[in-house]
Enzyme design. Structure first.
Site, PDB file in Angstrom:
ATOM      1  CE  LYS A 154     -35.746  16.605 -44.448  1.00  0.00           C
ATOM      2  NZ  LYS A 154     -35.501  15.911 -45.752  1.00  0.00           N
ATOM      3  CD  GLU A 229     -31.490  30.400 -49.812  1.00  0.00           C
ATOM      4  OE1 GLU A 229     -32.333  30.591 -50.722  1.00  0.00           O
ATOM      5  OE2 GLU A 229     -30.652  29.483 -49.831  1.00  0.00           O
ATOM      6  CB  CYS A 263     -33.575  30.032 -54.321  1.00  0.00           C
ATOM      7  SG  CYS A 263     -31.889  30.134 -53.667  1.00  0.00           S
ATOM      8  CD  GLU A 360     -38.343  30.326 -56.133  1.00  0.00           C
ATOM      9  OE1 GLU A 360     -37.115  30.490 -56.209  1.00  0.00           O
ATOM     10  OE2 GLU A 360     -38.877  29.568 -55.310  1.00  0.00           O
TER      11      GLU A 360
END
Length: 459
Positions: A154, A229, A263, A360
């Site tokens: 997906k 992850e 990331c 982040e």
């Protein structure tokens, strides 16, 4: 249908199907039905099909790159680089399929033998993000297929067009229906189907920590294996003895990859006191020369953020840092191009109490912190719930070894701003997830170890 928009100008790029739950269930059924046949094919046959797919995509990689620029916003040179990166995984695992080795163990009984074999875990599923719409799929699907698993992917609703183009080329290469399936639609409902179906024996997810926790919790009910992850908060440490120009080039390249929407992007840039002022000034001079614009050109440009939510988050984090005393060196606002373009920004003298120290940024913002000693910066680098990657520049060999040992991260990168290739294990610790992708460690995530005792061999 899911309509895909170009983040650079808001125009419609294309559409992808928004599948019903029944259609998603049918894809799961096909993947499960295909597993017995696929898992029993010779490893060489699976590798040959992966190699044929590799060759087809490589021939037309410009087509893939242009689709990616339009739906993702990254510039063409980056898109072409991502395709080479992703193809590296297909090429690597086309060979690695033949190297899933077992063992023999000395027996404790007369007339017996002990074998350890590795078998594919079963039908698998993967959920991939928008920031690397090509590479992330290649890394997951190539590993699964090489191991003998089937997989349903997906992709993100932001970037499904690259994904469906990959599926088209996989079919052309001879990878059968059921072995590689693609579904798009409601993320929550699809995720619940993946985690709730006991036939799916592994799920690989790349995305936010919050969503990863939800998937892990749901998968616990069926004891489904997972590779996660998740988010990062990467420190980038520059010591006084660093090779100055190399550190400067490394931070610019690592930070502005995909406009900072990565990331593994350096989130906290720690510069030692002896070179701090010089480094900030040199960084500002270099970043000020970079162009911002639509990515459909040969040279590097800083592209737009992917959507309004991402833009608003970056703007809010910058405003918060300034409210907490950070000094604005460069940028700090929407670019003159408007829309989702944000100026490459440098903030200096940031305190650890600013929100961006623990969140982040996911945008083109250089957040620079001052430090004094090695012990201090290691403690500050580790003061986060995340542990995906850490970077450091130093010419001291002893310090380099200490940093590789003491920094809490799944990957420690010394004297370079580049992290991944197909041959190395990619993944994090703490709330950055668990499991590894890439290298021979990656294929181990898709197999089960079976112990076989063969007794009565003397009869």
């Amino acid at each position: 249908m899911i309509t895909v928009y170009n983040p650079a100008n808001g125009t419609v790029v294309g559409q992808a199907p928004e599948l019903s739950l029944d259609e998603v269930k049918a894809a799961i059924d096909r993947a499960c039905a295909a597993f017995p046949t696929w898992s029993r094919r010779l490893a060489k046959e699976r590798g040959d099909l992966l190699r044929a797919w590799f060759d087809l995509v490589k021939t037309d990689k410009r087509i893939f790159a242009e689709i990616m620029v339009q739906e993702n916003g990254k510039c063409l040179s980056e898109a072409l680089g991502e395709i080479d990166y992703g193809l590296g995984f297909i090429g690597w695992y086309a060979e690695e399929a033949k190297r899933v080795y077992g063992d023999t163990i000395p027996t404790q009984a007369t007339g017996a033998a002990v074998m350890v074999v590795k078998e594919p875990v079963g039908p698998t599923a993967a959920i991939t993000p928008w920031n690397f719409p090509f590479m992330m799929i290649c890394r997951k699907i190539a590993t699964a297929l090489a191991a003998g698993c089937t997989m349903i992917i997906k992709p993100s609703e932001e970037t499904p067009l690259t994904a469906y183009k990959l599926l088209e080329y996989a079919r052309r290469a001879g990878i059968p229906e059921g072995v590689f399936e693609m579904v798009t639609g409601n993320p929550k409902e699809i995720g619940e189907l993946f985690t709730g179906d006991t036939r799916i024996r592994k799920i690989s997810f790349t995305g936010s920590t919050a969503v990863g926790k939800l998937l892990a919790s749901a998968s616990g009910a069926t004891l489904t294996k997972m590779t996660l992850e998740l988010g990062g908060n990467a420190p980038f440490i520059v010591f006084d003895d660093a090779e100055f120009d190399e550190a400067l080039a490394g931070i610019v390249a690592a930070k502005l990859r995909n406009s900072g929407q990565v990331c593994i992007s350096p989130n906290r840039i720690y510069v030692q006191d002896g070179v701090y002022d010089r480094f900030v000034a040199a960084l500002a001079e270099r970043v000020a020369k970079l162009e911002v614009g639509d990515g459909m050109r040969e040279d590097f440009v800083v592209g737009p953020l992917v959507n309004q939510t991402g833009f608003d988050k970056v703007a809010a984090l910058v405003d918060d840092a300034r409210e907490h005393g950070a000094r604005l060196v460069l940028g700090g606002k929407q670019h003159a191009l408007g829309g989702l373009f944000y100026e490459p920004t440098i903030l200096a003298d940031i305190g650890d109490d600013a929100r961006m120290a623990q969140n982040e940024i996911f945008g083109p913002v250089f957040a620079v912190y001052r430090f004094q000693t090695e012990e201090e910066v290691v403690a500050r680098a580790n003061n986060t719930e995340y542990g995906l990657v850490a970077y450091a520049y130093t010419r001291a060999l002893g310090r380099a070894f200490r940093l590789s040992r003491d920094i809490e991260a799944g990957m420690v990168i010394l004297n370079s701003g580049s992290v991944g290739t197909a041959s190395v294990p990619f993944g994090g610790v703490k709330q950055s997830g668990y499991g590894r992708e890439g290298s021979y460690y990656g294929i181990e995530e898709y197999v089960e170890v079976k112990y076989v005792l063969m007794a009565g061999l003397n009869r």
